[in-house]
Structures are given as C-alpha cells and as structure tokens.
Design a protein around this motif. Structure first.
Motif, PDB file in Angstrom:
ATOM      1  N   PRO A  29       0.876  -1.048  -0.007  1.00 47.91           N
ATOM      2  CA  PRO A  29      -0.025   0.150  -0.047  1.00 47.91           C
ATOM      3  C   PRO A  29       0.973   1.297  -0.019  1.00 47.91           C
ATOM      4  O   PRO A  29       2.223   1.136   0.189  1.00 47.91           O
ATOM      5  CB  PRO A  29      -0.893   0.000   1.265  1.00 47.91           C
ATOM      6  N   LEU A  79      -0.641  10.915  -4.081  1.00 48.68           N
ATOM      7  CA  LEU A  79      -0.259  12.279  -3.802  1.00 48.68           C
ATOM      8  C   LEU A  79      -0.526  13.072  -5.058  1.00 48.68           C
ATOM      9  O   LEU A  79      -0.274  12.646  -6.041  1.00 48.68           O
ATOM     10  CB  LEU A  79       1.064  12.529  -3.312  1.00 48.68           C
ATOM     11  N   LYS A  80      -0.912  14.566  -4.787  1.00 51.52           N
ATOM     12  CA  LYS A  80      -0.810  15.348  -6.008  1.00 51.52           C
ATOM     13  C   LYS A  80       0.740  15.517  -6.358  1.00 51.52           C
ATOM     14  O   LYS A  80       1.602  15.717  -5.677  1.00 51.52           O
ATOM     15  CB  LYS A  80      -1.253  16.749  -5.744  1.00 51.52           C
ATOM     16  N   PRO A  83       6.395  14.515  -4.197  1.00 55.56           N
ATOM     17  CA  PRO A  83       5.978  15.544  -4.977  1.00 55.56           C
ATOM     18  C   PRO A  83       7.016  16.561  -5.258  1.00 55.56           C
ATOM     19  O   PRO A  83       8.143  16.742  -4.881  1.00 55.56           O
ATOM     20  CB  PRO A  83       4.675  16.123  -4.304  1.00 55.56           C
ATOM     21  N   PRO A 138       8.171  17.396   0.164  1.00 54.85           N
ATOM     22  CA  PRO A 138       7.419  17.545   1.238  1.00 54.85           C
ATOM     23  C   PRO A 138       6.982  16.475   2.162  1.00 54.85           C
ATOM     24  O   PRO A 138       6.384  16.622   3.328  1.00 54.85           O
ATOM     25  CB  PRO A 138       6.003  18.050   0.448  1.00 54.85           C
ATOM     26  N   MET A 139       7.078  15.198   1.768  1.00 54.25           N
ATOM     27  CA  MET A 139       6.794  13.933   2.589  1.00 54.25           C
ATOM     28  C   MET A 139       7.845  13.651   3.526  1.00 54.25           C
ATOM     29  O   MET A 139       7.844  13.229   4.485  1.00 54.25           O
ATOM     30  CB  MET A 139       6.639  12.708   1.963  1.00 54.25           C
ATOM     31  N   GLY A 179       6.059   8.914   5.852  1.00 49.85           N
ATOM     32  CA  GLY A 179       5.257   9.977   6.165  1.00 49.85           C
ATOM     33  C   GLY A 179       3.857   9.481   5.767  1.00 49.85           C
ATOM     34  O   GLY A 179       2.839  10.316   6.152  1.00 49.85           O
ATOM     35  N   TYR A 227       0.255  11.624   7.071  1.00 49.08           N
ATOM     36  CA  TYR A 227      -0.237  12.104   5.803  1.00 49.08           C
ATOM     37  C   TYR A 227      -1.765  12.014   5.872  1.00 49.08           C
ATOM     38  O   TYR A 227      -2.564  12.779   5.837  1.00 49.08           O
ATOM     39  CB  TYR A 227       0.150  11.781   4.465  1.00 49.08           C
ATOM     40  N   ILE A 228      -2.143  10.877   5.772  1.00 52.23           N
ATOM     41  CA  ILE A 228      -3.482  10.192   5.858  1.00 52.23           C
ATOM     42  C   ILE A 228      -4.205  10.453   7.263  1.00 52.23           C
ATOM     43  O   ILE A 228      -5.448  10.344   7.233  1.00 52.23           O
ATOM     44  CB  ILE A 228      -3.565   8.640   5.237  1.00 52.23           C
TER      45      ILE A 228
END
Lengths: 302, 451
Positions: free
Chosen positions: B7, B11-12, B162, B325-326, B404, B408-409
């Motif tokens: 999994p 992300l954008k 990203p 960013p992560m 991360g 994040y989620i």
C-alpha cells in the motif's frame, strides 16, 4: 522579509484533506435517508426524538468537557452522530425525558468518563439503548407506526411477519432507524463509496446471519431485514473506536456479531440480539486486534 | 502480501518543473561545505585557511571507516574552517570558500584508470559519490558487495516525492550517462541483470531509458504505479523483483543492490572526465518562489543564493524545505547549504507552512491500512507515549522508514512519524540496556556455576 522567522516542523509537510469532522459529516449524511424514512413511517414524533437526542448529546459533551476543563470537541460532530444513532435505536413513542437520559448515558458514562472520542471501549449509542431497554422495558418496546391505531410489536417478538416488500421499505413497527432497509442500504453504500467504512464487517456479519439462520431453519431473508441488524451492521459494528481496525479483525468481529445475534434471536429470551452482540464483541476488540495484527514486511517472527 | 503490491498514498504530483532543463546557477560569493554529507564518519579537511582552491580539488579526506572525501565545486580561497549547525540540529565542521567567480578547474584532472573490480571500486571511493536519492550512503560501500551474491541492480528512478524533478531531468538529459554508469556497475561487479523502477507519471523517462538501454542485455525498465513511497528501498525492491528485504538484512541479502539513477550518471561522469562530485541538480519550487526551476548548483551553495537564482520569493516565505514535502527537512534559516544529497529546495508561504492542530486518535485504522511496511503506526504512537519500550520492540518500530504515509492520511492530524522517530531512538537505548542486563545475568550465572 529576511527577518521573518521560519516555521520548523517535522515531516511530512503536506497532509490529506481528510479530517475527523469530515468523516463524522459523512456518517451524518449517510443517516439522512433513515431520518427521512423515519419521519415518513412514524410521523413528526420521530423528528422530535432525533432532535432531542442530538441536542442533548451535544449539550452533555460540551457541558462535561466544560466541567472537566477539557477542550471542547463538539465541533468534530461525533456527538451529533451518537445522538442520531441513539435516536434511531429508540421507538418513536418514547417519552422524551427517557431519550435525554439515554443521551446522558451515551455521552457522559460511556464516552467521556473513559476519556472522550477515541477512548471509549463500548459503542455509546448501543450501550445507552441497552441501558434504556433494561430500565424502561415498556416504553422501549412500544413500537407504533403513525398508521397504527394501537401499538404493534416488532416482527421479531412474535407478531405477524410483514411481507418482504414491507420489510424492505420499513412500513412496520420497530425502532426509528432500523425498519427501512432501503434507507440503511443507501447510507451504507454511501459510506462504502466514501471509504469511511470497509466492506469487511457488514458483509461478514450479514453473511453469518443469513447462513446461520438458514442452518437453524429460520428464513434468512426475514432475519436479515428485521430488527436492528442492517442498522447495526452498517452503522454500529463499523464504529472506529470500539471495533478492530485490522482487516482480519473486522472479519472476526463481523462473524462474532452475526453469530451472537442469531443465537440470541433463536435461543435467547430477548427477541432481538444485535445490540448485545455488538456490545459483547466491543469488549473482545482489543484481543481481536492483537490476534490479527499485520506482520510487517520482512519482519522476523521472533 | 497483497496481490496489488504494497500500500501507499496517492499524492498530487506537482511535477511543475519536469519540462524545465537545469541551468547552472551564477557563481555564488561563497560556499559553505559541511564535512558530513554522508552516512558515517565526517570527512577531515585537508586544506587550510588562506589556501587557494579550484573546481574539483579535494578539500577533505574521507574519515575512518564509513565515509567519503569531499571536493570543491568552486575556485577561490578558503576563508575559514568553522563549526556550523545544520538543519538536523547537528553541529559539524564546514569549509567556507570565498569564490573568485572564475571557476578555474584543478590542473591535471584525468579520468581514473579502471580495468577491473578493484580499480573500479577505488575510483568510486575517490569520486566522493554518495547515494544521491537523499540518503547519502557512500556509494563505494554499497557497491563493494561479495562477488556472486548479487544478481540484480535495481535502478531507482521512481522519484515519488511531489515537486522534485531532478532525477527526471537526469533521466531525460543524461540518459546515456545513466546507461553508461549502469553498464560499468554491471560489468565490474559481474551483475547480470538490472531493472529500472520508474513511476508511471514519467512516461517520457520510461521511454527515454528504454531507448538508452535497448542495446544492453539483462536490462529492463519497469513502469510502476504512481503510489508514494514507490522509491523507498524495500518498496522498490519488492515491486521490481518481488523480493523481500528481511528485518535487519541488507538489499544484498536479497541479491540486489539499489542505486539511484543520478548516482549512476555521476559514476559515468567521473569515469569519463575525472571530475568528482562537486555539483548537484536541485529542483526549486513551492508556492512562495517566483520562478520554479531546476538548477545546477555547486555543493555548499546557500539556499538563499539558490532561491535568488529563481527570482527570489513571490510572497513572505514561512517554511523552507530541503528535500520533498513528505520526507524533507524544514530549514531554520536561508544560510543552510545545498548538500551532495539535496535534490530539492521548496519554499512555502503562510498557507502551507503551519502544521495542522492535533486532535484525538479516532482509531480509524487508515495508518495501518496504508503503511507500506505493514506496521501499526497508531499503536506504536500509543506505546511510545505510554513509555512501553517492550511493546515498541514487539511492534517493530525500528523497521519504520519514516515515509510519512501515516501522518499524511491521519484524519486527526497526529504527528505519527515524529513519534516513531523518537520511539526508534528510545528503543535503541532500551535494547542496549536489555543486552547489558542479559550479559550481566549470564556472567553471574557463570560465576555461580564456577563455585
């Protein structure tokens, strides 16, 4: 510009848009079909019960947190969800003060005394329903639709079984939210689509009930469509806090809920067993979670 | 594991600079080159204050054991050798060079002579090349694998964070160098196979690397789903080869080595020209930078100069990241230098800078569902806050790669990764203590038996 202090925080520096409040809002939206159905079937008295439960749940949450000098969490909407769920578990004719008492039990005793959102081990709405059932047996089993001149019992308690269509549309006696299968399925589908809940618990719970009632000589269709089974499977057995969060854990949980429900219905002295089944499995949740924990990728066994 | 692979989170991509060719930055006034830009012992300066240095000149020798030498990317004069505090909070020595702007290369720069495994590894050791994907692991140590143990090179071209496009540009602009670097590694280390792992959101890179490696035998290019963290070592190895790197094991135990595509290009460049690793392609992007760009930057250049080369700030900067960013690190000030393994400088304004407020965990289980390594982040955070080190060990918090995904989620916006970081450090102390206790016990038992 140069002298401005920079923000220093741990990674990750981007976060998903999902919030607790958004999840709760989704659950509320998913319950709107049931709200409409309950007003159609039981009249405006249903709306009054829902309103009283929602307002008193929110008030008790706010009040308790004020007294304890904790941060107010009414804004996360979880108390509203509890209030709606509790109302959907009550008959339309319930005295309103009993609904307020139920809200007090749900929010203060079951939720806040254990630490508030995310910390309670039992489902607040279900536990409150059970407390009311044990305390006020008469008013809690006085089921009447607005078309009935006299009170009629829930089909499970031995009254005449309505047609399957009537069961599906919910035009028979029962608690506010549990009778209309169509509305519950609509809401459940929305929650699945929005990925607020996963398929594991409801599918396994309903399949277990169907199979076991078939084996015990009951009609699976009637067993699935009566009582609080659908409401419980989609809205209560999927509660995050009080049910396992692992995939296999949800399967075990769903199976346990389904099996206990059928056993109580067929062999027990209560006509309905969904609430007891879910509450019992709530208590087992920490153990189920430990038994079903994922093994990390490449993780050594010992 | 799942049929659909491990999994991760969607992300954008925000690869705004993917089509912007890297351009060299104007020579900065001075550079500050830290002695620790790699995992292992710091390098030891071999220049003195007042020395003249040129581009490609060695300014620091590798320290003892795991380490790497360091070279200057500018010509000028050594102004001072000072202690600085880097973004992680660690203090280390750094060589500050005042640039003369001429960028005179060092004399007698010749390609190293490479004819077998030993001379190849010796050359890599001299090159100062470290893992350029971000970890900064000295490449020579990674490549120095026992013969016959590794059958596949996994080339990391995932670039799953990203914004960052520096690897993308390497694969597009220097595909020949990447292929050449790979061929050298395969040849001298006798590794028969190689697999490129590139995310599907870079179709042009997939096509270009397929073209560049068409003539090579044993090399394939795998298009991977754009699912963060595709470029994480264990994730990448699993998705390209199906192999699992076990707990406490190295990739070589699974018969693979993982090399970043830009690292390969740097190897080829060094063997062609003899010019060591002195500059880096850096993506500069984010909401608060005027002109997002890819820049080629001498190592040690201050982030301030990098941002100036992109037209400066478009709004008041509130957060500056080194990296994506992560997993990137938030910088304390604009003096922070670009390191060997820096692949991006991201600048954000007020809106994106502030971390969200934490609320209570609602046990939704999303962090568990999405952990690429199958850990239980919420439970690990609980065990950490309760001070339960034995439980942290059981939950295997030490396997966490800090990607991360869990933070994040999380709908409650919990700082799970930060908790895991602290938990990992505490677990190390705990395990050390347990080991000592066990040894003491054994000694005692041994003594009582001896009586």
């Amino acid at each position: 510009m140069e002298n401005e202090l920079l923000v220093v925080s741990p990674s990750p520096h981007i976060r998903s848009k999902n919030t607790t409040q958004r999840i709760m809002l989704d659950v509320i939206l998913a319950m709107l079909p049931m709200l409409v159905a309950s007003v159609v079937i039981f009249g405006f008295r249903a709306l009054a019960v829902v309103a009283v439960c929602v307002v008193s749940c929110a008030f008790f949450e706010w009040g308790f947190e004020k007294i304890c000098k904790r941060e107010t969490t009414v804004g996360d909407l979880s108390a509203v969800v509890t209030g709606m769920l509790l109302a959907f578990n009550l008959p339309a004719s319930i005295p309103l003060w009993q609904a307020v008492f139920g809200s007090l039990v749900a929010i203060v005793v079951v939720k806040q005394l254990f630490g508030g959102i995310g910390k309670n081990f039992a489902n607040p709405a279900i536990t409150a329903r059970i407390v009311l059932l044990l305390s006020f047996a008469g008013s809690m089993s006085d089921f009447a639709t607005k078309n009935d001149a006299i009170s009629s019992a829930t089909p499970l308690s031995g009254g005449e079984m309505p047609t399957v269509l009537s069961l599906f549309l919910g035009t028979h006696g029962g608690s506010l939210g549990e009778t209309c299968a169509l509305a519950i399925l609509l809401g459940g589908a929305y929650l699945l689509l929005r990925r607020v809940i996963s398929w594991h618990t409801p599918v396994v719970m309903l399949a277990t009930v169907a199979l076991l009632s078939f084996l015990l000589g009951e009609s699976p269709v009637e067993q699935l469509l009566t009582g609080g089974l659908l409401l419980g499977a989609f809205f209560m057995a999927t509660d995050y806090t009080t049910t396992p969060s692992t995939g296999w854990g949800k399967i075990v949980f769903g199976f346990g809920c389904g099996a206990i429900t059928v056993l109580i219905r067929v062999f027990g002295s209560y006509p309905e067993g969904v609430s007891f089944a879910i509450l019992f499995m709530n208590i087992l949740t920490p153990y189920i979670e430990i038994w079903t924990r994922r093994r990390p990728l490449g993780g050594a066994k010992k | 594991m799942s049929l659909f692979g491990l999994p991760g989170v969607r992300l954008k991509h925000r690869k705004n600079t993917a089509n912007i060719k890297p351009e060299p930055i104007p020579v900065p006034k001075s550079v500050t080159i830290p002695m620790s830009m790699h995992i292992g012992a710091p390098a030891v300066p071999c220049v003195a204050v007042g020395d003249a240095v040129r581009v490609g000149q060695r300014i620091a020798e590798a320290g003892a054991g795991l380490s790497s030498p360091i070279y200057s990317g500018v010509s000028g004069t050594v102004k001072k050798i000072d202690e600085i505090t880097v973004s992680t909070g660690a203090k280390m020595r750094a060589v500050v060079i005042e640039c003369d702007g001429a960028q005179t290369p060092v004399e007698g720069l010749t390609p190293p002579e490479v004819h077998d495994r030993e001379s190849f590894l010796a050359a890599i050791r001299e090159s100062g090349i470290v893992g350029l994907g971000g970890a900064g692991f000295p490449t020579v140590v990674k490549l120095n694998v026992p013969e016959g143990r590794v059958d596949t090179v996994v080339v990391n071209g995932a670039e799953c964070e990203p914004y960052i496009t520096s690897d993308t540009r390497t694969m597009l602009d220097e595909s020949e160098l990447v292929a050449e670097g790979l061929a050298l590694v395969m040849k001298y280390l006798s590794i028969p196979n190689a697999i490129f792992g590139i995310e599907k959101n870079k179709p042009q890179c997939i096509a270009e690397m397929k073209r560049a490696t068409a003539e090579m035998s044993g090399v394939s290019v795998r298009a991977l789903p754009s699912l963060y963290p595709q470029g994480g070592e264990k994730v990448l190895v699993y998705h390209t080869t199906g192999r699992v790197i076990g707990e406490g094991k190295l990739p070589l135990d699974a018969g693979v080595i993982v090399v970043n595509c830009t690292t390969l290009a740097s190897i080829a460049k060094y063997l062609r020209t003899g010019m060591p690793l002195v500059e880096k392609c850096v993506t500069v992007d984010g909401s608060a930078v005027r002109e997002p760009k890819n820049l080629i930057v001498p190592i040690g250049t201050a982030v301030r100069d990098v941002i100036d080369a992109c037209g400066g700030f478009s709004e008041t900067p509130k957060k500056i990241l080194s990296g994506g960013p992560m997993m990137g690190v938030a910088l304390v000030d604009l003096d922070a230098p670009v390191l060997k393994q820096t692949n991006a400088v991201l600048v954000f304004g007020e809106k994106e800078a502030m971390p969200p407020r934490e609320t209570a965990c609602i046990r939704c289980g999303k962090c568990m569902d999405l952990c690429p390594l199958g850990l239980s982040p919420a439970e690990m955070a609980n065990s950490f806050s309760q001070g339960d080190d034995a439980s942290l060990e059981k939950l295997k918090v030490h396997l966490c790669m800090e990607c991360g995904c869990c933070s994040y989620i999380c709908p409650a916006k919990r700082n799970l990764v930060q908790s895991h970081r602290l938990a990992k450090a505490r677990l190390r102390t705990y395990q050390q203590k347990q080991k000592e206790l066990k040894e003491q016990k054994e000694q005692k038992e041994g003594a009582s038996r001896g009586e």
